[in-house]
Design a protein around this motif. Structure first.
Motif, short mmCIF file in Angstrom:
data_model
loop_
_atom_site.label_atom_id
_atom_site.label_comp_id
_atom_site.label_asym_id
_atom_site.label_seq_id
_atom_site.Cartn_x
_atom_site.Cartn_y
_atom_site.Cartn_z
N UNK A 1 -9.86 9.36 13.53
CA UNK A 1 -8.60 8.84 14.07
C UNK A 1 -8.87 7.83 15.18
N UNK A 2 -9.81 8.16 16.07
CA UNK A 2 -10.12 7.28 17.20
C UNK A 2 -10.72 5.95 16.74
N UNK B 1 -3.60 8.35 12.17
CA UNK B 1 -4.81 8.79 11.47
C UNK B 1 -5.41 7.63 10.70
N UNK B 2 -6.32 7.93 9.78
CA UNK B 2 -7.02 6.89 9.02
C UNK B 2 -6.09 6.02 8.21
N UNK B 3 -5.06 6.63 7.60
CA UNK B 3 -4.13 5.87 6.76
C UNK B 3 -3.34 4.88 7.61
N UNK B 4 -2.90 5.32 8.78
CA UNK B 4 -2.15 4.43 9.68
C UNK B 4 -3.00 3.21 10.04
N UNK B 5 -4.25 3.46 10.46
CA UNK B 5 -5.15 2.36 10.82
C UNK B 5 -5.43 1.43 9.66
N UNK C 1 7.81 -12.79 7.19
CA UNK C 1 7.05 -12.05 8.22
C UNK C 1 6.46 -10.79 7.58
N UNK C 2 5.41 -10.29 8.20
CA UNK C 2 4.85 -8.98 7.81
C UNK C 2 5.22 -8.00 8.91
N UNK C 3 5.80 -6.87 8.52
CA UNK C 3 6.20 -5.85 9.49
C UNK C 3 5.48 -4.54 9.19
N UNK C 4 4.88 -3.94 10.22
CA UNK C 4 4.33 -2.58 10.11
C UNK C 4 5.18 -1.72 11.04
N UNK C 5 5.75 -0.64 10.51
CA UNK C 5 6.64 0.19 11.33
C UNK C 5 6.26 1.67 11.22
N UNK C 6 6.08 2.30 12.37
CA UNK C 6 5.69 3.72 12.39
C UNK C 6 6.90 4.64 12.27
N UNK C 7 6.65 5.82 11.72
CA UNK C 7 7.70 6.84 11.56
C UNK C 7 7.33 8.08 12.35
N UNK C 8 8.11 8.38 13.38
CA UNK C 8 7.82 9.55 14.22
C UNK C 8 8.05 10.86 13.46
N UNK D 1 0.82 -1.23 0.00
CA UNK D 1 0.00 0.00 0.00
C UNK D 1 0.85 1.28 0.00
N UNK D 2 1.77 1.34 -0.94
CA UNK D 2 2.76 2.44 -0.93
C UNK D 2 2.17 3.82 -1.26
N UNK D 3 1.04 3.83 -1.95
CA UNK D 3 0.52 5.13 -2.42
C UNK D 3 -0.61 5.69 -1.56
N UNK D 4 -0.94 5.02 -0.47
CA UNK D 4 -2.09 5.46 0.33
C UNK D 4 -1.79 6.75 1.09
N UNK D 5 -2.66 7.76 0.90
CA UNK D 5 -2.45 9.04 1.59
C UNK D 5 -3.74 9.51 2.27
N UNK D 6 -3.57 10.41 3.24
CA UNK D 6 -4.72 10.92 4.00
C UNK D 6 -5.48 11.98 3.21
#
Length: 286
Positions: A175-176, A137-141, A122-129, A76-81
């Motif tokens: 977001x919630x 937000x919605x894209x992260x979820x 493995x599948x990895x999801x990694x957040x970027x501060x 999902x490389x192109x997904x944006x808010x």
């Protein structure tokens, strides 16, 4: 006094991506005052060799650490808010998104990928501060939910690396809703008996802590990471009590049963795969 003397832009920071591929002669100073050459820092998994301080890193560096030969397929490389609420604070949310994308080279605050780690998928999801404080937000979820779907479909373990200031206020209730959505997806993963390892890094706060970050089959953290829901000041004001030393550090949370293990970054790949082998009752990989 003319604006010539004033700094017009506040809080100028270099994007994480620009900091890491460093030419020789650049130095990093850890909070304890230890100085380390940037090149040596990178070789040491971005941990200060003298005082073991774990420097904040992003998805680029974690993917390098976890995936064999840094080979992976990003999802999902192109997904944006979008900006459904037309939110404006000191500037428009839509402008803030564009600025964050330009500054970091990222589309949003999480990247998801599938690849081999110690020879197994493995599948990895990694957040970027670096992207709006790693806010959820919605894209992260949605990206995390889709990554969980991939893990479920392929029957491979899911690893979540959290680093977040909490829910993204510019998306308010939307977001919630991501807390419920990701938690429901993880429940489906658990029903399918697929392992989920959650890694909390510095900082893991707010809605992230209140949802996927604390739902791992095994919850681990990096040394010294700040992990909590509300900030210490808010907790103190609400409870009216002085807080104990080390409150909300990874070490404090492990002592009080919130975390299973604290893992040094150099051992991260080995430990995550060890836990996966133990959970799935497979022979332990060396």
């Amino acid at each position: 006094m003319s604006s010539w003397f004033k700094r017009k832009e506040k809080g100028i920071q270099t994007a994480t991506e620009e900091k890491k591929d460093t030419p020789k002669g650049l130095w990093y100073k850890s909070p304890t005052g230890k100085i380390v050459e940037a090149e040596d820092l990178a070789k040491n998994f971005y941990v200060s060799p003298e005082d073991d301080y774990h420097v904040r890193i992003g998805s680029k560096e974690y993917f390098e650490i976890l995936f064999d030969d840094n080979k992976f397929r990003e999802l999902d490389t192109k997904m944006t808010s979008k900006d459904p609420l037309k939110f404006v604070d000191t500037k428009k949310y839509s402008d803030r998104l564009k600025a964050a994308q330009k500054k970091t080279g990222l589309k949003d605050a999480v990247r998801t990928a599938v690849g081999k780690s110690q020879g197994k998928d493995i599948v990895v999801a990694c957040m970027d501060f670096a992207f709006i404080g790693g806010s959820m937000g919605s894209v992260v979820g949605e990206k995390i939910s889709r990554a969980i779907d991939v893990a479920k479909r392929k029957k491979v373990p899911f690893v979540m690396i959290s680093k977040s200031g909490g829910a993204r206020m510019m998306e308010a209730a939307l977001s919630l809703m991501q807390l419920a959505k990701t938690s429901a997806k993880l429940a489906q993963l658990a029903d399918a008996k697929i392992p989920y390892i959650s890694l909390c890094t510095d900082p893991t706060t707010g809605g992230t802590t209140a949802s996927y970050a604390m739902l791992g089959d095994i919850n681990i953290a990096e040394p010294g990471a700040l992990i909590g829901f509300a900030g210490p000041r808010v907790v103190k004001d609400t409870t009216g009590k002085d807080l104990p030393d080390g409150f909300q550090t990874a070490e404090f949370l492990k002592e009080h049963g919130f975390l299973d293990f604290i893992t040094h970054r150099r051992d991260l790949k080995k430990k995550i795969n060890l836990y996966i082998d133990l959970i799935t009752n497979q022979p332990v990989r060396n």
